[in-house]
Design a protein around this motif. Structure first.
Motif, PDB file in Angstrom:
ATOM      1  N   LEU A 387      54.450 -24.017  -8.006  1.00 32.04           N
ATOM      2  CA  LEU A 387      55.061 -24.813  -6.936  1.00 32.04           C
ATOM      3  C   LEU A 387      56.282 -24.104  -6.345  1.00 32.04           C
ATOM      4  O   LEU A 387      56.537 -24.177  -5.141  1.00 32.04           O
ATOM      5  CB  LEU A 387      55.442 -26.194  -7.462  1.00 32.04           C
ATOM      6  CG  LEU A 387      54.267 -27.100  -7.853  1.00 32.04           C
ATOM      7  CD1 LEU A 387      54.767 -28.368  -8.542  1.00 32.04           C
ATOM      8  CD2 LEU A 387      53.435 -27.472  -6.622  1.00 32.04           C
ATOM      9  N   LEU A 388      57.055 -23.414  -7.197  1.00 33.54           N
ATOM     10  CA  LEU A 388      58.202 -22.649  -6.695  1.00 33.54           C
ATOM     11  C   LEU A 388      57.736 -21.498  -5.803  1.00 33.54           C
ATOM     12  O   LEU A 388      58.402 -21.158  -4.815  1.00 33.54           O
ATOM     13  CB  LEU A 388      59.031 -22.116  -7.865  1.00 33.54           C
ATOM     14  CG  LEU A 388      59.875 -23.148  -8.617  1.00 33.54           C
ATOM     15  CD1 LEU A 388      60.391 -22.567  -9.925  1.00 33.54           C
ATOM     16  CD2 LEU A 388      61.051 -23.616  -7.752  1.00 33.54           C
ATOM     17  N   GLN A 389      56.612 -20.923  -6.151  1.00 34.96           N
ATOM     18  CA  GLN A 389      56.026 -19.867  -5.324  1.00 34.96           C
ATOM     19  C   GLN A 389      55.596 -20.425  -3.973  1.00 34.96           C
ATOM     20  O   GLN A 389      55.828 -19.825  -2.923  1.00 34.96           O
ATOM     21  CB  GLN A 389      54.818 -19.282  -6.072  1.00 34.96           C
ATOM     22  CG  GLN A 389      54.169 -18.091  -5.422  1.00 34.96           C
ATOM     23  CD  GLN A 389      53.015 -17.595  -6.293  1.00 34.96           C
ATOM     24  OE1 GLN A 389      52.000 -18.269  -6.445  1.00 34.96           O
ATOM     25  NE2 GLN A 389      53.193 -16.420  -6.883  1.00 34.96           N
ATOM     26  N   GLU A 390      55.022 -21.619  -3.998  1.00 38.22           N
ATOM     27  CA  GLU A 390      54.446 -22.205  -2.791  1.00 38.22           C
ATOM     28  C   GLU A 390      55.493 -22.854  -1.891  1.00 38.22           C
ATOM     29  O   GLU A 390      55.430 -22.748  -0.665  1.00 38.22           O
ATOM     30  CB  GLU A 390      53.389 -23.240  -3.193  1.00 38.22           C
ATOM     31  CG  GLU A 390      52.558 -23.749  -2.037  1.00 38.22           C
ATOM     32  CD  GLU A 390      51.384 -24.596  -2.509  1.00 38.22           C
ATOM     33  OE1 GLU A 390      50.742 -25.219  -1.653  1.00 38.22           O
ATOM     34  OE2 GLU A 390      51.130 -24.631  -3.744  1.00 38.22           O
ATOM     35  N   TYR A 391      56.488 -23.540  -2.497  1.00 39.46           N
ATOM     36  CA  TYR A 391      57.414 -24.340  -1.687  1.00 39.46           C
ATOM     37  C   TYR A 391      58.861 -23.845  -1.708  1.00 39.46           C
ATOM     38  O   TYR A 391      59.718 -24.453  -1.090  1.00 39.46           O
ATOM     39  CB  TYR A 391      57.365 -25.799  -2.156  1.00 39.46           C
ATOM     40  CG  TYR A 391      56.009 -26.430  -1.939  1.00 39.46           C
ATOM     41  CD1 TYR A 391      55.573 -26.732  -0.661  1.00 39.46           C
ATOM     42  CD2 TYR A 391      55.162 -26.665  -3.015  1.00 39.46           C
ATOM     43  CE1 TYR A 391      54.316 -27.281  -0.446  1.00 39.46           C
ATOM     44  CE2 TYR A 391      53.903 -27.216  -2.820  1.00 39.46           C
ATOM     45  CZ  TYR A 391      53.481 -27.514  -1.528  1.00 39.46           C
ATOM     46  OH  TYR A 391      52.236 -28.049  -1.327  1.00 39.46           O
ATOM     47  N   ALA A 392      59.120 -22.762  -2.451  1.00 38.08           N
ATOM     48  CA  ALA A 392      60.458 -22.180  -2.424  1.00 38.08           C
ATOM     49  C   ALA A 392      60.395 -20.683  -2.126  1.00 38.08           C
ATOM     50  O   ALA A 392      61.412 -19.996  -2.211  1.00 38.08           O
ATOM     51  CB  ALA A 392      61.171 -22.419  -3.757  1.00 38.08           C
TER      52      ALA A 392
END
Length: 808
Positions: A387-392
């Motif tokens: 999720l950090l890869q996708e949204y941050a």
């Protein structure tokens, strides 16, 4: 646990059930649903609008005149929000919309300018104030740019969601996550759910080149995994994620923090994100804290640690209390670029100790305390990294750097169909048991009617046959279990004599005008030793203190009911309720040991406290304040109710007025006391004149004669005589009354003192007491000479025993 129905429906299809039906199904399978509530009141005709222009209102300094495109048309809207600006996408209630609170939107004029609708804040759309992100607390909400103009804002903000609140028992830690709830619902409705695999793209660069992990106490921390994510851009999380967090009672903060919270809700696994650069080391060391070591936590509090606490350090300095709260120094901030992501398994007892010692109870500590799924720890870290890869915009370095001595083995439990049916009284077939196990997604091997089951690690509550018996019963359906009426002799229920007497005492006190209170059995130490009855003082070595009290205010078991009763009076007097009369029947706790090694003895006592006006008739201009004799009259009334004679002896008791206190006796035993609270103590509680009594209810029950006594109504006339006796000041009226009754027996049936006189015509140091004597023989009419003879005996007796002289 708050469960978003919209989120749950994305995990497992429950569209065939309305929320109330689903709640009933979940409750029937053993997890109580405490409520089903909408996220917000219904709102209609609220859409996404694009602010094409925003100008100063010509007639108002604090209003803006906006042209807002709502998809099919452009509306002119007057807005007073301080953060409104051109180019924003905002929620717009168009004319005809109805907002929470039945607030209807229509065309209007504001300061001479037409306004066709309203640009809304989250609060106006039904959000709870505590769930509103900080940047939108004082103005309107702004959608991300990617949101399409004209779309339904209610749906985009998840305001059409329903929240199912689960009341989880401590053993059902598996249901403290959306995945766990989905598994549970799938079993309940015979559906299908499996936690999806994480899809993570890793860089060629290895995380192990940037960090190493050392664990000094493997029992307290059997697994610690560290992920490294570079090039992170801290900002708002996606709207759908914010919606899910808000629905679950967590306020969105930023994408990094929101992602760790989201995975906590999704997987049930707490995570923590450190700012790698602020962490100050490429070595993570988990160890026991040093006694006196200090850490500043995320709430900006300095917390002193002990060796009972587990900490996450950079090799030197503590940066987090394991499983409870992170440190302020390595907090993720707006300029954070590299994240050090922690996914760990901490011993529940260690986390519970830290949480209790520091008064910090969080979503994370609660889950660690109850136990997390060991097979989901690393997976949760991967999900957060994804999720950090996708949204941050983060770059996830290859691999997880870990210390791993975690037991991930599945418990083995065997059950037999016949034994299951014997326990439940059912006739469940082996095929049906197999189907139930498949619904629960438990793997098993079947040998005839015997099932050898491997329990998934997510179900840490199942260890033995009885646990599996419960699983079979709840999925089979408690409502399908057969029932029979008891056979054999039966006996009607009823109250014991002591229960009857307790109710009788309560009824008497309430009939006398007192209100019942129920106060804490735990109190503070100085109150535990206050207003203790003399006979209890002789028995008790000291009040019993708790080993681990929740607070100093509730640290000791009480030896008297009165301190907390006085506190109740004080609380109400402070709120202008001045005429109060309270009673309580409850237990005190007596231990004869200084160092308590066994359970204290519980003794039932009845106590009362009175202050202010006892009686007031304004129309008749009559009023009577509470005094010693009002309190004594209530106690004497109880004596008559139980038909147990009480004796009163003047006494000096601690914390009572030195001239207005008495010990109460019954059957030759001390059973309590009565008196006015000492003026100094009254002042401490903020009270005026206050009177109390305290009685040993158990002793009264022991002395009670359960055979009811009846007296025939006299058919013959009685004779009433008054006498006034002059005695020394220190002679008690009660002693004289006892002498009169004894000397006048059997003809004297009642003795009442009705007057006290001191002053003119009496020698100094003397007083005059007047008594009314009732003579009666129930079998015949008395003769004058009999009364005179009894009267003469009485005068001789009081003269001999009390030096009393008949007043002329």
């Amino acid at each position: 646990m708050l469960v978003s129905l919209n989120w749950l429906n994305e995990l497992i299809d429950v569209t065939d059930y309305n929320p109330e039906e689903l709640a009933e199904i979940i409750t029937k399978t053993g997890i109580e649903v405490e409520g089903v509530e909408p996220v917000a009141e219904a709102a209609e005709h609220v859409v996404v609008g694009y602010v094409e222009s925003c100008e100063q209102h010509p007639n108002a300094d604090k209003l803006s005149l906006c042209q807002v495109n709502v998809g099919e048309e452009t509306l002119q809207i007057v807005c007073g929000a301080p953060n409104i600006a051109q180019g924003q996408k905002v929620p717009v209630a168009v004319p005809g919309a109805v907002l929470p609170g039945n607030f209807k939107i229509k065309k209007t004029k504001l300061r001479g300018e037409e306004s066709n609708g309203m640009i809304c804040s989250l609060q106006e759309l039904g959000y709870d104030e505590k769930d509103v992100p900080e940047e939108y607390k004082e103005g309107i909400f702004v959608f991300p740019e990617s949101v399409e103009t004209g779309k339904d804002a209610v749906q985009l903000l998840n305001l059409n969601d329903k929240i199912i609140e689960l009341g989880l028992t401590p053993n059902r830690a598996d249901a403290m996550s959306m995945a766990g709830v989905a598994y549970e619902v799938a079993a309940a409705i015979d559906g299908s759910y499996t936690l999806a695999e994480e899809q993570l793209e890793e860089a060629d660069e290895k995380a192990a080149d940037h960090v190493t992990v050392k664990v000094e106490d493997a029992e307290a921390n059997p697994y610690y995994g560290a992920f490294v994510i570079q090039d992170v851009k801290v900002g708002p999380s996606p709207l759908w994620m914010q919606n899910r967090l808000t629905a679950s009672g967590i306020r969105p903060i930023n994408n990094v923090v929101d992602i760790t919270n989201y995975v906590l809700l999704e997987y049930g696994q707490p995570l923590h994100a450190f700012d790698y650069d602020r962490f100050g080391s490429d070595v993570i060391v988990t160890r026991r804290a040093n006694d006196g070591e200090v850490i500043k936590t995320l709430d900006d509090q300095d917390r002193t640690l002990t060796a009972d606490h587990l900490v996450i350090t950079n090799g030197e300095k503590a940066h987090a209390i394991a499983g409870v709260m992170g440190g302020a120094e390595s907090e993720v901030q707006d300029d954070t670029k590299t994240i050090l992501l922690e996914a760990a398994y901490f011993n529940p007892a260690v986390v519970r100790q830290s949480s209790k010692d520091h008064g910090l109870r969080s979503e994370s500590s609660t889950r660690f305390e109850k136990g997390v799924d060991p097979n989901r720890v690393e997976r949760a870290g991967k999900r957060a990294a994804q999720l950090l890869q996708e949204y941050a915009g983060g770059t996830v370095l290859q691999g997880v750097v870990s210390f791993d001595e975690l037991d991930r083995s599945e418990k083995q439990v065997s059950i037999e169909t016949s034994r299951i049916n014997d326990r439940l009284g059912t006739e469940i077939s082996p095929e049906e048991i197999g189907h139930i196990l498949r619904r629960l997604q438990f793997t098993f091997k079947q040998d005839g009617e015997v099932f050898h089951i491997s329990v998934p690690t997510r179900r840490g509550d199942i260890e033995r046959f009885e646990d599996m018996l419960e699983e079979i019963a709840r999925i089979y359906g408690y409502d399908r279990l057969p029932f029979t009426l008891p056979k054999g002799a039966s006996q009607a229920g009823g109250l014991s004599l002591n229960q009857q007497l307790k109710r009788r005492m309560k009824a008497y006190f309430e009939g006398a005008g007192l209100d019942e209170t129920i106060t804490y059995s735990l109190t503070k130490k100085d109150w535990a030793e206050m207003l203790v009855s003399p006979e209890v003082q002789r028995e008790a070595a000291s009040p019993v203190g708790l080993a681990m009290p929740m607070s100093e205010e509730h640290s000791h078991l009480r030896l008297s009911l009165l301190p907390e009763l006085l506190q109740s009076l004080s609380y109400n007097v402070a709120r202008k309720q001045n005429d109060l009369a309270y009673y309580e029947i409850g237990t005190v706790f007596i231990s004869e040991e200084e160092q308590v090694t066994k359970q204290p003895r519980e003794v039932l006592r009845a106590a009362g406290a009175l202050t202010g006006q006892w009686m007031a008739h304004p129309w008749q201009q009559e009023k009577k304040a509470v005094d010693f004799f009002v309190a004594k009259g209530i106690v004497e009334g109880l004596s008559e109710q139980l038909d147990i004679p009480f004796e009163y002896e003047k006494a000096k008791l601690q914390n009572l007025h030195p001239g207005r206190a008495a010990v109460i006796k019954a059957g030759g035993k001390e059973i309590g006391f009565i008196g006015q609270v000492h003026p100094k103590l009254q002042k401490e509680f903020g009270l005026k004149e206050t009177y109390v009594f305290d009685l040993n209810a158990e002793e009264l029950m022991d002395q009670y004669n359960k055979e009811e006594a009846f007296q025939t109504i006299p058919r013959y006339p009685s004779v009433s005589r008054d006498i006034a006796l002059v005695v020394d000041e220190e002679v008690a009226a009660g002693e004289i009354a006892s002498t009169i009754a004894e000397a006048g027996a059997p003809l004297v049936k009642d003795v009442q003192v009705f007057d006290l006189y001191q002053g003119e015509h009496l020698t100094e140091g003397k007083k005059s007491l007047a008594f009314n004597l009732l003579y009666l023989d129930p079998q015949r009419t008395l003769k004058d000479e009999e009364v005179e003879a009894a009267h003469e005996n009485i005068l001789n007796a009081v003269k001999e025993q009390h030096a009393a002289e008949l007043r002329s």
